[in-house]
Design a protein around this motif. Structure first.
Motif: not given
Length: 348
Positions: A105-120
Motif C-alpha cells: 500500500l505504501q509503495w502504491a501511494l508513493s507511485r501516486l506522488e503521496y508521501t507516506v509517514v508512519q506515526y509511532g
C-alpha cells in the motif's frame, strides 16, 4: 645539558569552504532551457498540461545534475493541501501477511506522488491520537481499527485531512471504511473441523495485549459455525512464548480436545512443536489449524492446515485514498477486505 629553542611561526586557519547555494527551480529552468512553469509541471507530474517526453527528460536530467529537490511546504501552499498520508504504526504485532499488505500500500501511494509517514505514537488512542495526527496536517489518514470515533474523524477533517480511512470491523461516521471481518476466518475453520469429524474444538486466544481485536472475532466465528451441533468450543489462552507453549502442552490431554484453531500460523507452529515434544500426535490426537497461509507452514511436518486470507491489492486501496482526496465531499465508501478459504493439509 644544552637546550635548543625553536619558535613555530603562527599560521592562520584555512578558510571555511564556501557554502554552495541551494539550487532553485530557476536554475533547473536555465540548465534545461525551459520556463520555470514547465519545470513545475514536470516535477509535480501535472497531467493537465501536455509536455513532450524529450522536454521531461531534459528537466529531470537538469534537476538531478543540480541536486534540485522540490520544496514540499511550497508545493503544499500552492495546492492548498499537503501530499502526506499518515499511517499510524500498529501497536500490536500484525504478522508477515499484514506487513506485506501495508508495504504494498505504501509503495502504491508513493507511485501516486503521496508521501507516506508512519506515526509511532505508542499509547495514544481515540480522540487523543486524532489530535496528535492532526498536528502534522496530513491530507489523508489511514487509521487502524479500534478507538477512533466520529469526534476524532471530525478533528482530522477540520485540520485539513481530506480523507480518513479506517481499517477495522465496523464503520465510523464520516470515514471511509475498509472492513475486516475476522469472524469469517473463524467460521471457515469451524466449518472445516466439523466436516472433518472433530467435535471438541479448542480456540487459541493470544494473551498479547492488543490482539483481541483480531482474536475475539475469530473465536466468535468458530462458535457461530459450531452452534446447534454436537461440537463444543473451548477458549485456550496462550502467550507467544516457548515456555508458555510447553506448559500448555504438558496439560493438553487434560483439556480433552481433538482439534485446535491456533489463531494464526505463527501460534500454530509454536503450539504444534510443543505438542510434538510432549509426544502428542498431530493430527492423530489433536488436529491443528492456523491462518495466514505462510510459506513456513508448508515446510512443517505434518504440513499445516491454514486459512488463506485474501486481501485486496495495495494499488486498489491507494486509488481509493487518491479518489477520496480529490473528492472530499463525496459520500464515504465501505469495502469488505477479507476473503477466507481453508487450505486443507496434513495437520487436520
Amino acid at each position: 645539558m644544552p637546550y635548543l629553542m625553536v619558535q613555530i611561526p603562527k599560521t592562520s586557519a584555512p578558510p571555511p569552504p564556501a557554502q554552495r547555494s541551494v539550487p532553485t527551480s530557476a536554475d533547473v529552468a536555465r540548465l534545461a532551457g525551459v520556463s520555470r512553469a514547465t519545470v513545475s509541471y514536470v516535477l509535480n507530474n501535472t497531467s493537465a498540461v501536455r509536455i513532450s517526453e524529450p522536454t521531461r527528460r531534459r528537466v529531470h536530467q537538469a534537476a538531478e545534475e543540480l541536486g534540485y529537490v522540490p520544496h514540499a511546504a511550497a508545493r503544499s501552499l500552492r495546492a492548498g493541501h499537503s501530499r502526506m498520508v499518515l499511517m499510524p504504526a500498529p501497536d500490536v504485532p500484525v504478522g508477515p501477511l499484514y506487513s506485506r499488505f501495508f508495504n504494498e500500500l505504501q509503495w502504491a501511494l508513493s507511485r501516486l506522488e503521496y508521501t507516506v509517514v508512519q506515526y509511532g505514537g505508542l499509547g495514544l488512542r481515540g480522540d487523543e491520537a486524532a489530535r496528535a495526527w492532526a498536528e502534522l496536517r496530513p491530507v489523508a489518514v489511514l487509521a487502524p481499527g479500534g478507538g477512533l470515533g466520529p469526534r476524532g474523524v471530525s478533528v482530522l477533517k477540520r485540520s485539513g485531512a481530506r480523507a480518513v480511512v479506517t481499517l477495522g470491523p465496523e464503520r465510523i461516521e464520516g470515514a471511509h471504511a475498509l472492513l475486516m471481518d475476522h469472524q469469517e476466518v473463524g467460521r471457515s475453520v469451524g466449518a472445516h473441523l466439523l466436516a472433518r469429524g472433530y467435535r471438541r474444538v479448542g480456540v487459541l486466544v493470544p494473551e498479547d495485549p492488543g490482539l483481541e481485536i483480531f482474536s475475539r472475532p475469530r473465536l466468535e466465528g468458530v462458535r457461530q459455525a459450531l452452534a446447534g451441533t454436537a461440537a463444543t468450543v473451548t477458549e485456550v489462552p496462550l502467550a507467544y512464548d516457548e515456555k508458555a507453549a510447553a506448559d500448555l502442552a504438558g496439560r493438553w490431554r487434560s483439556l480433552g480436545l481433538d482439534a485446535v484453531f491456533a489463531y494464526n500460523d505463527e501460534f500454530a507452529m509454536l503450539l504444534m512443536r510443543a505438542l510434538q515434544d510432549e509426544g502428542i500426535g498431530v493430527p492423530d490426537e489433536t488436529a491443528v489449524v492456523g491462518a495466514d497461509d505462510l510459506m513456513l507452514g508448508r515446510l512443517l511436518r505434518p504440513r499445516l492446515t491454514t486459512v488463506h486470507i485474501e486481501l485486496p491489492s495495495g494499488r486498489e486501496l491507494a486509488e481509493l485514498v487518491d479518489r477520496a482526496v480529490r473528492e472530499p465531499a463525496a459520500e464515504p465508501e465501505a469495502h469488505e477486505l477479507l476473503g477466507a478459504e481453508v487450505v486443507h493439509r496434513e495437520s487436520s
